[in-house]
Design an enzyme around this catalytic site. Structure first.
Site, PDB file in Angstrom:
ATOM      1  N   ASN A  16       6.889   1.327   2.095  1.00 32.88           N
ATOM      2  CA  ASN A  16       8.070   2.127   1.397  1.00 32.88           C
ATOM      3  C   ASN A  16       9.370   2.003   1.792  1.00 32.88           C
ATOM      4  O   ASN A  16      10.322   2.050   1.050  1.00 32.88           O
ATOM      5  CB  ASN A  16       7.665   3.640   1.885  1.00 32.88           C
ATOM      6  CG  ASN A  16       6.359   4.183   1.259  1.00 32.88           C
ATOM      7  OD1 ASN A  16       5.867   3.905  -0.035  1.00 32.88           O
ATOM      8  ND2 ASN A  16       5.538   4.926   2.160  1.00 32.88           N
TER       9      ASN A  16
ATOM     10  N   TRP B 197       0.677   4.146   1.023  1.00 28.95           N
ATOM     11  CA  TRP B 197       0.799   4.995   2.228  1.00 28.95           C
ATOM     12  C   TRP B 197       1.460   4.117   3.414  1.00 28.95           C
ATOM     13  O   TRP B 197       1.755   4.820   4.509  1.00 28.95           O
ATOM     14  CB  TRP B 197      -0.672   5.276   2.671  1.00 28.95           C
ATOM     15  CG  TRP B 197      -1.780   3.907   2.915  1.00 28.95           C
ATOM     16  CD1 TRP B 197      -2.515   3.633   1.960  1.00 28.95           C
ATOM     17  CD2 TRP B 197      -1.704   3.018   3.963  1.00 28.95           C
ATOM     18  NE1 TRP B 197      -3.136   2.401   2.541  1.00 28.95           N
ATOM     19  CE2 TRP B 197      -2.563   2.277   3.755  1.00 28.95           C
ATOM     20  CE3 TRP B 197      -1.016   2.980   5.262  1.00 28.95           C
ATOM     21  CZ2 TRP B 197      -3.048   0.816   4.492  1.00 28.95           C
ATOM     22  CZ3 TRP B 197      -1.298   1.817   6.133  1.00 28.95           C
ATOM     23  CH2 TRP B 197      -2.204   0.947   6.116  1.00 28.95           C
ATOM     24  N   CYS B 198       1.653   2.958   3.350  1.00 32.45           N
ATOM     25  CA  CYS B 198       2.317   2.145   4.466  1.00 32.45           C
ATOM     26  C   CYS B 198       3.965   2.387   4.497  1.00 32.45           C
ATOM     27  O   CYS B 198       4.604   2.417   3.498  1.00 32.45           O
ATOM     28  CB  CYS B 198       1.913   0.622   4.189  1.00 32.45           C
ATOM     29  SG  CYS B 198       3.004  -0.540   5.006  1.00 32.45           S
ATOM     30  N   TYR B 199       4.281   2.675   5.649  1.00 28.25           N
ATOM     31  CA  TYR B 199       5.587   2.817   6.109  1.00 28.25           C
ATOM     32  C   TYR B 199       6.442   1.793   5.653  1.00 28.25           C
ATOM     33  O   TYR B 199       7.630   1.833   5.196  1.00 28.25           O
ATOM     34  CB  TYR B 199       5.879   3.352   7.490  1.00 28.25           C
ATOM     35  CG  TYR B 199       7.007   3.134   8.049  1.00 28.25           C
ATOM     36  CD1 TYR B 199       8.090   4.331   7.836  1.00 28.25           C
ATOM     37  CD2 TYR B 199       7.660   2.173   8.834  1.00 28.25           C
ATOM     38  CE1 TYR B 199       9.343   4.220   8.266  1.00 28.25           C
ATOM     39  CE2 TYR B 199       9.174   2.225   9.253  1.00 28.25           C
ATOM     40  CZ  TYR B 199       9.933   3.278   8.956  1.00 28.25           C
ATOM     41  OH  TYR B 199      11.228   3.225   9.554  1.00 28.25           O
TER      42      TYR B 199
ATOM     43  N   ALA C  21       0.744  -1.096  -0.051  1.00 26.83           N
ATOM     44  CA  ALA C  21      -0.055   0.016  -0.068  1.00 26.83           C
ATOM     45  C   ALA C  21       1.049   1.394   0.055  1.00 26.83           C
ATOM     46  O   ALA C  21       1.981   1.316   0.746  1.00 26.83           O
ATOM     47  CB  ALA C  21      -0.859  -0.003   1.200  1.00 26.83           C
TER      48      ALA C  21
END
Length: 480
Positions: A174, A169-171, A167
């Site tokens: 990334n 937005w997922c830390y 996803a």
């Protein structure tokens, strides 16, 4: 020697010759009534003697089971994956045990609570996942992007397909992205998809391909799945068996894992099966959940102080979309204290029919919450007040059981939604003692019934007989 005549002088029950007695209709009626009265009163006395009587008292809890209390549970979560389901325990004294696995078992279930396989063995998850320390901004795009329309086609073209479900937005997604793209590029150079094609690294954006990720039961990001062509057996639900990767996420570890996956592809499968002696407890690959739900059952031991039993999605290296977490659950069993065998329970219920009504109070209850725009981040809480009951039977056998009251509510949470069971034990306990009854007391009461009824009937007969004689004299006009 005492003569017979002297012995007869102590006879308390001297007999009147039958010729000197007179039978009457009223006396016969009273005799019948007296006989039925004796039978009725005897039956009542016998019933009272056979009926168990108890005495109840309340004392300070002096439990013989020590400072710890056992909690047994069997709870089904139709929308929580066994991959991340965690059982945690905490209390007011500072105890905080996370992800208890030793006494807890998990089974994958479908949305209808039907089991879809054997016990789900999650295995140990690394507390600290290794990532690349330096982020290479020029990693390029090495992984192939997959979509719902081409996923199955590409999966069939390669013996091994490793997919990163992420996803944006997922830390953690990334953090993985540079290593994943670099590893994908290295593997592509070594095993060209056109010339070799034994392995392919791909990626799926779960914010764009929601249905595809839901079909593969993705609930935490990133989730790395390993699909093997030919060895994925379809079950009766139409799902493929595949593995999840939980190892380190740096480029070197990823490339090494992919090399390990590719190495046996060209060997005979039978030979591989015989030579597979790797340590499964250290293997970063484990079977992925075969369905999106999970049945959590087992027991935990907690201190006898106010505390919480919490079931939620937990992982030190994954992120969760709180708005999509659904903690709906069905409780099949939830009880405190050691288990009581059915025979012992039936014996106690014959003694006290009202017992055990609150022993498993939550059993069979469902708590449903459907995430929507107006109903997100819902935590389901249960407040349980526990009281211990101790039953001492006539044979001095002690039966201990814990009963509780339950109040449940659905509340919005700022953190990840959970299913929380808050329990609080009473410092007092109820003691129920079975009172024994003396047989001699029963015999005494029976004798009193027979003698009392016989005497009262004799008095009534005398009164009735004298009254009737008086009425006859009055009618004949005789004075006396």
């Amino acid at each position: 020697m005492i003569s017979g005549s002297k012995l007869k002088s102590v006879d308390f029950y001297r007999k009147i010759p039958r010729d000197l007695t007179e039978a009457s209709l009223s006396g016969a009626g009273l005799s019948i009534i007296a006989a039925f009265s004796m039978i009725f009163l005897f039956g009542m006395e016998l019933n009272d003697y056979l009926t168990v009587s108890t005495s109840t008292s309340i004392i300070v809890d002096n439990s013989s089971d020590g400072d710890f209390l056992r909690i047994d549970f069997n709870i089904s979560f139709p929308a929580l994956s066994c991959e991340f389901a965690s059982v945690d325990v905490s209390d007011v004294l500072g105890t905080n045990r996370l992800n208890i696995t030793k006494t807890v078992r998990k089974y994958s279930i479908d949305s209808h609570l039907n089991p879809t396989g054997f016990e789900f063995l999650s295995g140990p998850i690394l507390d600290a996942i290794k990532h690349d320390e330096e982020i290479d901004e020029e990693h390029g795009e090495g992984a192939v992007s997959l979509y719902g329309r081409n996923f199955d086609r590409i999966a069939k073209q390669h013996p091994i397909l490793v997919v990163n479900f992420f996803a944006p937005w997922c830390y953690w997604s990334n953090r993985l992205k540079p290593s994943w793209e670099k590893a994908a590029k290295i593997i592509r150079d070594r095993y060209d998809p056109e010339m070799d094609g034994r392995i392919l690294l791909a990626k799926v954006d779960c914010t764009e391909e929601v249905d595809l990720c839901r079909r593969h039961h993705i609930q935490g990001y990133p989730s790395i799945r390993i699909f093997r062509k030919g060895s994925d057996l379809r079950d009766e639900h139409g799902h493929h068996e595949h593995e999840s990767y939980y190892g380190d996420r740096d480029t070197e570890s990823l490339v090494q894992t992919m090399e390990t996956l590719v190495a046996p592809v060209s060997l005979e499968s039978k030979r591989l099966a015989l030579e597979d002696k790797s340590d499964k407890t250290k293997d970063p690959k484990r079977p992925a959940p075969s369905a999106g739900g999970c049945r959590v059952e087992g027991f935990v031991r907690v201190k006898k102080v106010p505390g919480n039993l919490v079931i939620s999605a937990r992982s030190p290296s994954h992120s969760f979309d709180f708005s999509q977490m659904n903690m709906s659950h069905v409780i099949s069993h939830f009880s405190f204290g050691k288990k009581i065998n059915p025979r012992e329970r039936s014996d106690v219920k014959r003694l006290l029919p009202y017992l055990f009504r609150s022993y498993d109070r939550l059993s069979g209850l469902s708590y449903i919450s459907n995430p929507s725009d107006s109903n997100e981040n819902v935590t389901i809480e249960h407040y349980l007040q526990v009281v211990k009951t101790e039953v001492m039977t006539r044979s001095y056998k002690i039966v201990e059981e814990y009963e509780y009251t339950a109040h449940s509510s659905l509340a919005h949470s700022l953190d990840i939604p959970v299913a929380k069971f808050h329990f609080e034990l009473s410092p007092m306990q109820v003691v129920i003692t079975e009172n024994s009854k003396s047989f001699s007391h029963f015999v005494t009461n029976v004798c009193a019934i027979i003698g009392g009824v016989f005497t009262v009937a004799g008095i009534l007969d005398a009164i009735l007989h004298n009254t009737m004689r008086l009425m006859k004299k009055v009618e004949l006009g005789k004075n006396f």
